[in-house]
Scaffold this active site. Structure first.
Site, short mmCIF file in Angstrom:
data_model
loop_
_atom_site.label_atom_id
_atom_site.label_comp_id
_atom_site.label_asym_id
_atom_site.label_seq_id
_atom_site.Cartn_x
_atom_site.Cartn_y
_atom_site.Cartn_z
N THR A 23 5.61 8.92 10.30
CA THR A 23 6.21 7.69 10.14
C THR A 23 6.30 6.96 8.64
O THR A 23 6.75 6.33 8.14
CB THR A 23 5.44 6.35 10.89
N CYS A 42 1.01 11.23 9.42
CA CYS A 42 1.93 10.67 10.35
C CYS A 42 3.14 10.62 9.90
O CYS A 42 3.60 10.08 8.77
CB CYS A 42 1.42 9.11 10.90
N ARG A 75 -5.46 5.58 0.48
CA ARG A 75 -4.43 4.59 0.96
C ARG A 75 -4.88 3.86 -0.25
O ARG A 75 -5.93 3.16 -0.60
CB ARG A 75 -4.76 3.97 2.04
N GLU A 84 -6.64 7.29 7.74
CA GLU A 84 -5.49 8.26 8.34
C GLU A 84 -5.06 9.33 7.19
O GLU A 84 -4.51 10.24 7.51
CB GLU A 84 -4.29 7.28 8.86
N ARG A 135 4.37 -7.49 12.44
CA ARG A 135 2.90 -7.09 13.21
C ARG A 135 2.05 -8.43 13.09
O ARG A 135 2.38 -9.58 12.69
CB ARG A 135 2.41 -6.15 12.00
N ARG A 186 4.17 0.49 2.38
CA ARG A 186 4.26 -0.83 3.41
C ARG A 186 4.02 -1.89 2.63
O ARG A 186 3.07 -2.18 2.19
CB ARG A 186 3.40 -0.57 4.67
N GLU A 206 -2.15 -3.31 12.38
CA GLU A 206 -1.08 -2.46 13.38
C GLU A 206 -1.79 -2.85 14.81
O GLU A 206 -2.97 -2.61 15.02
CB GLU A 206 -1.08 -1.16 13.13
N ARG A 214 0.63 -1.19 0.07
CA ARG A 214 0.01 -0.09 -0.02
C ARG A 214 0.98 1.38 -0.05
O ARG A 214 2.12 1.30 0.52
CB ARG A 214 -1.05 -0.04 1.17
P1 ADP Z 1 -1.51 -0.31 6.84
O1 ADP Z 1 -2.78 0.07 5.84
O2 ADP Z 1 -0.82 0.76 7.36
O3 ADP Z 1 -0.65 -1.01 6.28
P2 ADP Z 1 -2.56 -2.11 9.01
O4 ADP Z 1 -1.29 -2.86 9.64
O5 ADP Z 1 -3.45 -1.85 9.79
O6 ADP Z 1 -2.06 -1.01 8.07
O7 ADP Z 1 -3.19 -3.33 8.10
C1 ADP Z 1 -4.29 -2.77 7.28
C2 ADP Z 1 -5.14 -4.10 6.90
O8 ADP Z 1 -4.28 -4.79 5.77
C3 ADP Z 1 -5.33 -5.21 8.11
O9 ADP Z 1 -6.46 -5.99 7.78
C4 ADP Z 1 -4.29 -6.26 7.75
O10 ADP Z 1 -4.44 -7.59 8.29
C5 ADP Z 1 -4.13 -6.19 6.21
N1 ADP Z 1 -2.95 -6.71 5.72
C6 ADP Z 1 -1.48 -6.21 5.92
N2 ADP Z 1 -0.73 -6.90 5.38
C7 ADP Z 1 -1.56 -7.90 4.55
C8 ADP Z 1 -1.09 -9.01 3.74
N3 ADP Z 1 0.24 -9.15 3.46
N4 ADP Z 1 -2.15 -9.87 3.26
C9 ADP Z 1 -3.36 -9.83 3.84
N5 ADP Z 1 -3.86 -8.76 4.49
C10 ADP Z 1 -2.73 -7.94 4.77
N1 ARG Z 2 0.45 7.57 16.59
C1 ARG Z 2 0.80 6.23 16.73
C2 ARG Z 2 2.12 6.22 17.80
O1 ARG Z 2 2.92 7.10 17.79
C3 ARG Z 2 0.85 5.23 15.55
C4 ARG Z 2 2.30 5.71 15.06
C5 ARG Z 2 2.42 4.64 13.64
N2 ARG Z 2 1.34 4.21 12.81
C6 ARG Z 2 0.43 4.94 12.01
N3 ARG Z 2 -0.67 4.36 11.98
N4 ARG Z 2 0.74 5.90 11.80
O2 ARG Z 2 2.52 5.17 18.19
#
Ligand code: ADP
Ligand code: ARG
Length: 344
Positions: free
Chosen positions: A261, A259, A217, A213, A297, A268, A302, A114
Site C-alpha cells: 500500500t 507493505c 519513516r 514497518e 482515519r 502520507r 491507523e 511522512r
Molecule cells: P503512518 O505513520 O502510516 O502515517 P498512523 O496512521 O498509524 O501511521 O499514524 C502514526 C501517528 O501519527 C499516530 O499517532 C497519529 O495520530 C499521528 N498523526 C498522523 N497524522 C497526524 C497529524 N496530521 N497531526 C498529528 N499527528 C498525526
Molecule cells: N496488512 C494490513 C491489512 O492488510 C495493513 C495494510 C495497510 N496498512 C499498513 N500500515 N501498511 O489490512
C-alpha cells in the site's frame, strides 16, 4: 507453517483472498527469495488476520518480482496501477500550489507528512535479521547525527525507554504503537524492541522512526495548517539523509516498502481536523473525500476510531502520482471540506 491452500472465512474481504487462486498458490508455494523470505511468510499476515484489507508483505525487493503473480494484481487493484504504468517522483516543494487552508486555526489542529524509506542492499523488515536490523539502526543514527540547524536532534532507542516516556510519545502522536497484530504476523515485530527507536529535533517538528514497518519513516509535523512548511522541511530532511543512505528505489514501483500500500511515494500527508458539522453528515463527508482521493482515519493512527468530530484526513493515492500530487490532493480536499463545514 501449513502448506495447503489457506482457509478464508466467509467475511474475509482482503485483496489476498480476492487474488490468490489455487494455481497461483501451487506455483508460488515453495518459492523463496535470496534473503530466505518464503511465499508462505508473504501471505501469513492476511491468513492470521482475516480482517486484513490487503494481507501481504514483501520481505525484500525480490519479493515484488518472485511473487509477482500475486503481488502485481494486488498492486493493480489497490493503486489502479497497471503493468504498463511507471511511477514518477517529484519532490520539489516549489511546485506545490497551496496556502494555509485555515490561517485562523479554526479547523486544523496539526499537519504531518511522512515518507517510508528502506535501505538499498538490505532485506525489508519482514526478512531482516537481528544483526542487520542493528546495522540499519547504526547507519540511520550516523546519518541523522550529521544533521544541523533546526533538523538536529537526539536519537532515543526503544530498548531502555521508560514506559511513561513511551506512552507520552505515543499519546502525543510522535511515536509508533507497539504490538500491531498485522505487523506481528508478518514477522515485523521480531526481537522487539531491539533496533527500534525514534529520533527527533528539539521542538518535535522533524522525527524519524527506525525499524518499524519500514526501516525509516521520515516525518515532518507541526501544529496548524502550514502544509508548505511541513512539506519543505520533510524534503530537506529526506535529501540530507539520502546523502549518506542509499534508498531502495524501483524504476517502475518507486520507493519499495514492506507493505504494497505504501509503494511509489511511500507518502502520507495528513491533517488532524475538527469538522463537527460534517461529522453528523458522514455520507456527504465521504463524497468529498472520495472526490479528492482522501482517506479518513481516527486521530490515534491507523485502525483507530474518530473522536469528537476530529479526523485524520490524508492522501489515499501513493503510487503513480508524484509526492507533489499527494500533498496537492490532501490540500484540495481539505479546502473543500472546510468550505462545506462553513456552509453547514
Ligand atoms: P503512518 O505513520 O502510516 O502515517 P498512523 O496512521 O498509524 O501511521 O499514524 C502514526 C501517528 O501519527 C499516530 O499517532 C497519529 O495520530 C499521528 N498523526 C498522523 N497524522 C497526524 C497529524 N496530521 N497531526 C498529528 N499527528 C498525526
Ligand atoms: N496488512 C494490513 C491489512 O492488510 C495493513 C495494510 C495497510 N496498512 C499498513 N500500515 N501498511 O489490512
Amino acid at each position: 507453517m501449513d502448506n495447503s491452500f489457506p482457509v478464508f472465512e466467509s467475511d474475509c474481504h482482503s485483496l489476498l483472498r480476492r487474488h490468490l487462486t489455487r494455481d497461483i498458490f501451487d506455483t508460488l508455494r515453495d518459492c523463496i527469495t535470496g534473503s530466505g523470505y518464503t511465499f508462505l511468510q508473504a501471505i501469513q499476515s492476511g491468513i492470521v488476520n482475516q480482517d486484513s484489507s490487503i494481507g501481504v508483505y514483501a520481505g525484500d525487493a525480490e519479493s515484488y518480482q518472485l511473487f509477482s503473480e500475486l503481488f502485481t494484481p494486488i498492486i493493480a487493484d489497490y493503486h489502479g496501477f497497471s503493468t504498463a504504468d511507471t511511477h514518477l517522483s517529484h519532490l520539489d516543494p516549489s511546485a506545490l500550489k497551496v496556502q494555509n487552508p485555515d490561517p485562523e486555526n479554526r479547523y486544523i489542529l496539526s499537519t504531518r507528512i511522512r515518507v517510508g524509506r528502506n535501505i538499498d542492499g538490505m532485506p525489508l523488515g519482514p526478512a531482516v535479521s537481528r544483526y542487520q536490523r542493528r546495522v540499519i539502526e547504526e547507519q540511520v543514527v550516523a546519518a541523522v547525527s550529521n544533521l544541523t540547524g533546526k533538523l538536529s536532534g537526539t536519537y532515543f532507542p526503544l530498548s531502555g525507554m521508560d514506559e511513561e516516556t513511551q506512552h507520552r510519545l505515543i499519546e502525543d502522536h510522535f511515536l509508533f504503537k507497539e504490538g500491531d497484530r498485522f505487523l506481528d504476523a508478518a514477522g515485523l515485530n521480531r526481537d522487539w524492541p531491539d533496533g527500534r527507536g525514534i529520533f527527533h529535533n528539539t521542538d518535535k517538528t522533524f522525527l524519524l522512526w527506525v525499524n518499524e514497518e519500514d526501516q525509516l519513516r521520515i516525518i515532518s509535523m507541526q501544529p496548524g495548517g502550514d502544509i508548505k512548511t511541513v512539506f519543505s522541511r520533510l524534503m530537506t530532511a529526506v535529501s540530507e539523509i539520502e546523502k549518506s543512505i542509499p534508498f531502495l528505489y524501483d524504476q517502475r514501483l518507486g520507493y519499495l516498502t514492506s507493505c504494497p500500500t505504501n509503494l511509489g511515494t511511500a507518502m502520507r500527508a495528513s491533517v488532524h481536523i475538527r469538522l463537527p458539522k460534517l461529522a453528523v453528515k458522514r455520507t456527504e463527508m465521504k463524497q468529498i473525500t472520495d472526490t479528492y482521493h482522501l482517506q479518513i482515519r481516527g486521530i490515534h493512527g491507523e485502525h483507530s476510531e474518530d473522536e469528537s468530530g476530529i479526523y485524520d484526513i490524508s492522501n489515499g493515492r501513493r503510487l503513480g502520482v508524484t509526492e507533489v500530487e499527494c500533498v496537492q490532493d490532501m490540500y484540495d480536499g481539505v479546502v473543500a471540506l472546510i468550505k462545506r463545514e462553513e456552509e453547514l
